[in-house]
Design an enzyme around this catalytic site. Structure first.
Site, short mmCIF file in Angstrom:
data_model
loop_
_atom_site.label_atom_id
_atom_site.label_comp_id
_atom_site.label_asym_id
_atom_site.label_seq_id
_atom_site.Cartn_x
_atom_site.Cartn_y
_atom_site.Cartn_z
N LYS A 1 0.88 -1.18 0.00
CA LYS A 1 0.00 0.00 0.00
C LYS A 1 0.92 1.23 0.00
CE LYS A 1 -1.64 3.06 1.88
NZ LYS A 1 -1.34 4.47 1.45
N CYS B 1 14.01 10.52 6.07
CA CYS B 1 13.97 10.14 7.48
C CYS B 1 15.35 10.20 8.11
CB CYS B 1 13.40 8.74 7.64
SG CYS B 1 14.40 7.51 6.81
P1 NAD Z 1 2.56 9.20 6.90
O1 NAD Z 1 2.65 8.59 8.24
O2 NAD Z 1 1.67 10.37 6.72
O3 NAD Z 1 2.07 8.11 5.83
C1 NAD Z 1 2.68 6.83 5.74
C2 NAD Z 1 1.66 5.83 5.20
O4 NAD Z 1 0.55 5.74 6.12
C3 NAD Z 1 1.07 6.23 3.86
O5 NAD Z 1 0.94 5.06 3.08
C4 NAD Z 1 -0.29 6.82 4.21
O6 NAD Z 1 -1.26 6.61 3.21
C5 NAD Z 1 -0.67 6.08 5.48
N1 NAD Z 1 -1.43 6.90 6.43
C6 NAD Z 1 -1.34 8.25 6.60
N2 NAD Z 1 -2.16 8.65 7.60
C7 NAD Z 1 -2.77 7.54 8.07
C8 NAD Z 1 -3.73 7.30 9.11
N3 NAD Z 1 -4.20 8.29 9.85
N4 NAD Z 1 -4.15 6.04 9.33
C9 NAD Z 1 -3.65 5.01 8.58
N5 NAD Z 1 -2.74 5.19 7.58
C10 NAD Z 1 -2.30 6.43 7.33
O7 NAD Z 1 4.06 9.53 6.44
P2 NAD Z 1 4.52 10.32 5.15
O8 NAD Z 1 4.20 11.76 5.33
O9 NAD Z 1 4.06 9.63 3.93
O10 NAD Z 1 6.10 10.10 5.24
C11 NAD Z 1 6.95 10.91 6.00
C12 NAD Z 1 7.21 10.31 7.36
O11 NAD Z 1 7.78 9.03 7.23
C13 NAD Z 1 8.21 11.12 8.17
O12 NAD Z 1 7.76 11.16 9.50
C14 NAD Z 1 9.49 10.31 8.06
O13 NAD Z 1 10.41 10.49 9.11
C15 NAD Z 1 8.95 8.93 8.05
N6 NAD Z 1 9.89 7.98 7.48
C16 NAD Z 1 10.54 7.15 8.35
C17 NAD Z 1 11.46 6.25 7.87
C18 NAD Z 1 12.19 5.34 8.81
O14 NAD Z 1 12.92 4.48 8.34
N7 NAD Z 1 12.03 5.47 10.11
C19 NAD Z 1 11.72 6.17 6.49
C20 NAD Z 1 11.03 7.02 5.65
C21 NAD Z 1 10.11 7.93 6.16
#
Ligand code: NAD
Length: 518
Positions: free
Chosen positions: A194, A302
């Site tokens: 997803k 990240c």
């Molecule tokens: P996000 O949490 O908004 O979204 C991630 C995924 O979750 C997406 O597929 C999205 O559709 C889904 N999602 C969003 N809100 C949701 C909800 N309320 N309920 C269920 N699913 C939901 O993250 P983003 O903005 O896409 O990515 C950026 C974030 O990811 C930053 O915080 C970054 O630090 C983190 N990140 C972490 C790593 C790591 O290895 N720790 C790697 C890459 C990115």
């Protein structure tokens, strides 16, 4: 495939990658082919121009149901496929990815906004995990202990867990999925991806590559969408395990929900990565590193460095060295070969980041480089924000406390090493950290003491290679295992211990006692 119209693979490929000017349609991929969804359509922006370049169909509960049923059916035969054959398919996937890596990178660059060189790097880091998974016959080797008792042997084997799902963020639309699915599939599981709804196009190209590599239909599937799709996956009893990468609040939600529905889960969250510069560091090298890691991919990594901790007397010279480099960063559209930094992913995200810069000024931090007025000629509607550098940031300020995820670098000044370590310990995140110094003993002490999962010594973005797993500590990861590498093999398999006796027992007759070592 049951009761659903499908597109041909070529239709979907064209739909996913057709040129600018046409609005592409991004669909699901289920059972080895593109499947149009019935859910609401979400717009996918072109961050460089501010226009809409595609529409993605969000999954309904029924779409997720179809994907899980298809993956569940495929699992019954895929788990039996010999390891050598799985490895051959992975090798072919690696070749297909290499052949079409520029196409994947261009699509990532167009939808995410990162510059092409950065997107090519992302694809190659993902390919590393595919290469790692090609060694699956060796990676799945179990262990055996003969004669633990008279004529009794014990072996431990690793078996797949079933249907696995991967929920991924916008910032690495190719690499993060590839942290997950090569190993999951190599281990004999089937997989549902997803992707982020903000830049979902690459998921279909990655799916097509599996078809080219000869993966049986239904082993790799994609459902598009947002939280509806995520929650349907989390609640579905047919999904055995979930890998999540994204922000900390959603990671916590995924971890808690998946645990309640009895799934294996790893949920990687957000970050606030610090780079500590000790007084003896090579300042030019440290300034180069701060700018590269702070503003690469517009800070949407990240592992981005978002806080530089200047220790002792280095503050003034370090801030000056970072500021001059920050002013020289070339910002432009993502496919412009001269651009070093592209736009942010959406207008809403750009506005959120800009609001943090306003708040930093209001809270009293010193804005040394202000990127808010940046205009990219010919791309006035793009989601651009120039790099911003703050000095004299205090830990109570929102620009320090929150993950901004944009081109905003904060400098915090402290007097001693111990103060630097105390700041790090008080921060809730623990993804990555770096120390810059010429003193090996100080670097070693730092690496051993710091409560962070990935540490760089004179390396600003300490992203481990595929043979070492990737993951943070504390609020940056919920669960026990890091992503890919040896932890990936562990997460994607269940251990089974088989105790065997073939000899003729010396003593016959029932024995109701608990087995003793003999
Ligand atoms: P996000 O949490 O908004 O979204 C991630 C995924 O979750 C997406 O597929 C999205 O559709 C889904 N999602 C969003 N809100 C949701 C909800 N309320 N309920 C269920 N699913 C939901 O993250 P983003 O903005 O896409 O990515 C950026 C974030 O990811 C930053 O915080 C970054 O630090 C983190 N990140 C972490 C790593 C790591 O290895 N720790 C790697 C890459 C990115």
């Amino acid at each position: 495939m049951v009761g659903r119209h499908t597109l041909s693979t070529r239709d979907a490929a064209e739909a996913a990658v057709s040129g600018p000017g046409t609005r592409r349609e991004i669909v699901h991929w289920i059972g080895g082919r593109p499947v149009p969804g019935r859910g609401p359509r979400l717009e996918v922006a072109d961050p460089s121009t501010g226009s809409v370049q595609a529409e993605v169909t969000a999954a309904t509960l029924e779409d997720v149901e179809l994907a899980v049923a298809t993956a569940g059916e495929a699992y019954r035969s895929w788990r039996e496929v010999p390891l050598g054959r799985r490895a051959q398919i992975l090798f072919r996937y690696r070749e297909a990815l290499e052949r079409r890596r520029r196409e994947v990178a261009e699509l990532v660059s167009r939808e995410h906004g990162k510059v092409l060189a950065d997107a090519l790097g992302e694809v190659s880091r993902g390919a590393e995990v595919v290469e790692y998974a090609c060694g699956i016959p060796a990676l799945l080797a179990g262990s055996a202990t003969p004669q633990v008792s008279t004529d009794v042997d014990v072996t431990s084997v690793r078996q797949p867990v079933g249907v696995m799902a991967g929920i991924t963020p916008f910032n690495f639309p190719a690499m993060v999925p590839m942290w997950m699915f090569p190993i999951a599939i190599a281990c004999g599981n089937t997989f549902i991806l997803k992707p982020s709804e903000k830049d979902p196009g690459a998921s279909l190209l990655l799916a097509e590559l599996w078809a080219e590599a000869g993966l049986p239909d239904g082993v790799f599937n994609v459902v598009q969408g947002d939280r509806v799709a995520v929650d349907a996956i989390l609640e579905h009893p047919g999904v055995a395990a979930v890998s999540f990468v994204g922000s900390t609040p959603v990671a916590r939600h995924v971890y808690e929900t998946a645990a309640r529905t009895h799934k294996r889960v790893q949920a990687l969250g957000g970050a606030k990565n610090h780079m500590v510069v000790l007084p003896d560091a090579d300042l030019d090298r440290a300034a180069d590193a701060a700018v590269s890691a702070g503003f690469g991919s517009a800070g949407e990594r990240c592992m981005a460095v978002s806080v530089v901790v200047a220790v002792g007397a280095v503050g003034d010279a370090l801030v000056e060295a970072i500021a001059s480099r920050t002013r020289a960063v070339k910002v432009g559209p993502s496919l412009d070969p001269d651009a070093e930094m592209g736009p942010l992913v959406t207008a809403a995200h750009r506005d959120r980041v800009r609001a943090y810069v306003d708040a930093g000024v209001a809270e009293g931090a010193e804005l040394v480089v202000d990127g808010r007025g940046l205009v990219v000629p010919g791309h006035e509607a793009g989601f651009f924000l120039g790099p911003c550098l703050f000095d004299r940031v205090q830990p109570h300020m929102s620009i320090y406390r929150d993950e901004i995820f944009g081109p905003v670098l904060c400098v915090v000044r402290v007097d001693t090493y111990d103060e630097a370590l105390a700041i790090l310990a008080a921060n809730p995140y623990g993804n990555g950290v770096a120390v810059f110094t010429r003193d090996g003993a100080a670097a070693r002490r730092f690496a051993m003491e710091v409560e962070v999962g990935m540490v760089g010594v004179n390396v600003p973005i300490p992203v481990p290679v595929a043979s070492h797993s990737f993951g943070g500590w504390r609020a940056s990861l919920f669960g026990d295992t890091h992503a890919h590498g040896p932890h990936g093999i562990h997460f994607c398999t269940r251990t089974k211990v088989i105790t065997t006796r073939w000899g003729d027992p010396a003593e016959r007759g029932p024995d109701l006692g608990f087995p003793r070592t003999r």
